[in-house]
Design a protein around this motif. Sequence first.
Motif, PDB file in Angstrom:
ATOM      1  N   GLN A  15       0.828  -1.202   0.000  1.00 27.69           N
ATOM      2  CA  GLN A  15       0.000   0.000   0.000  1.00 27.69           C
ATOM      3  C   GLN A  15       0.865   1.256   0.000  1.00 27.69           C
ATOM      4  O   GLN A  15       0.474   2.280  -0.546  1.00 27.69           O
ATOM      5  CB  GLN A  15      -0.935   0.015   1.195  1.00 27.69           C
ATOM      6  CG  GLN A  15      -0.219   0.289   2.500  1.00 27.69           C
ATOM      7  CD  GLN A  15      -1.141   0.297   3.681  1.00 27.69           C
ATOM      8  OE1 GLN A  15      -2.320   0.453   3.520  1.00 27.69           O
ATOM      9  NE2 GLN A  15      -0.595   0.126   4.849  1.00 27.69           N
ATOM     10  N   THR A  18       1.535   2.268  -3.397  1.00 30.79           N
ATOM     11  CA  THR A  18       0.350   2.683  -4.128  1.00 30.79           C
ATOM     12  C   THR A  18      -0.075   4.102  -3.767  1.00 30.79           C
ATOM     13  O   THR A  18      -0.547   4.845  -4.629  1.00 30.79           O
ATOM     14  CB  THR A  18      -0.806   1.709  -3.835  1.00 30.79           C
ATOM     15  OG1 THR A  18      -0.358   0.379  -4.085  1.00 30.79           O
ATOM     16  CG2 THR A  18      -2.003   1.986  -4.700  1.00 30.79           C
ATOM     17  N   THR A  61      -9.141   4.215  -8.190  1.00 26.47           N
ATOM     18  CA  THR A  61      -8.819   2.794  -8.138  1.00 26.47           C
ATOM     19  C   THR A  61      -7.594   2.541  -7.263  1.00 26.47           C
ATOM     20  O   THR A  61      -7.596   1.632  -6.419  1.00 26.47           O
ATOM     21  CB  THR A  61      -8.581   2.258  -9.564  1.00 26.47           C
ATOM     22  OG1 THR A  61      -9.745   2.503 -10.346  1.00 26.47           O
ATOM     23  CG2 THR A  61      -8.276   0.777  -9.545  1.00 26.47           C
ATOM     24  N   SER A  65      -7.599   0.684  -3.585  1.00 23.97           N
ATOM     25  CA  SER A  65      -6.756  -0.489  -3.370  1.00 23.97           C
ATOM     26  C   SER A  65      -5.863  -0.310  -2.140  1.00 23.97           C
ATOM     27  O   SER A  65      -5.699  -1.231  -1.333  1.00 23.97           O
ATOM     28  CB  SER A  65      -5.903  -0.740  -4.611  1.00 23.97           C
ATOM     29  OG  SER A  65      -4.982  -1.762  -4.383  1.00 23.97           O
ATOM     30  N   GLU A  68      -8.070  -0.511   0.997  1.00 24.63           N
ATOM     31  CA  GLU A  68      -8.449  -1.903   1.261  1.00 24.63           C
ATOM     32  C   GLU A  68      -7.280  -2.691   1.851  1.00 24.63           C
ATOM     33  O   GLU A  68      -7.457  -3.491   2.766  1.00 24.63           O
ATOM     34  CB  GLU A  68      -8.921  -2.557  -0.031  1.00 24.63           C
ATOM     35  CG  GLU A  68      -9.365  -3.990   0.144  1.00 24.63           C
ATOM     36  CD  GLU A  68      -9.761  -4.628  -1.174  1.00 24.63           C
ATOM     37  OE1 GLU A  68      -9.573  -5.848  -1.300  1.00 24.63           O
ATOM     38  OE2 GLU A  68     -10.255  -3.924  -2.057  1.00 24.63           O
TER      39      GLU A  68
END
Length: 174
Positions: A15, A18, A61, A65, A68
């Motif tokens: 993460q 990201t 998106t 992600s 999550e």
Amino acid sequence: MPSQPIVMYRRRWTQWFTVPFAAVMAACTVYAIFLAVALDNRLFTALFSLSAFCTFCIAWTLGNSALEAHRNREPAVVIDHTGITDLRQEDPEPIPWSAMERVRLDEDRIMVRLRTAERASALQAVSQALQRWQRGGDVVVALDGLGYNPYKLQRALAMFHKAPTSATKTRRST
């Protein structure tokens, strides 16, 4: 047989890779909206509006992600004496070891070949063969994004699978 179950969790450190990309895409969205509003040319307004929409979709998106991955602290896959359980499924039920004819680890997935019924029709046999060929097995458990040691996992799969298989063979011979 290993007494400890193997529990695989989602790799949460991904993460952090990201989040910066999501932030850059969000900044690009804001900049594209600014340019779409600031420029008087219709072509540039349409182009930057489309760019703003695309970068917003990518940012959403990626951000979703990352969120999550941060929130999900539950195990994703459990391998224990009962079988293999993929908890990411809607109705997670373990695939029992006794129902497996073959189980193997192939790169980033566990491929399971189930025992076939001895009196299966020719149509069912062909259908199962095509499904196995297409997916790689009767049941495929994807390990993408999960943290695991492939060597330990391969040994544990072999040991867990060998125990019920050998018990079944000794019962049949007696």
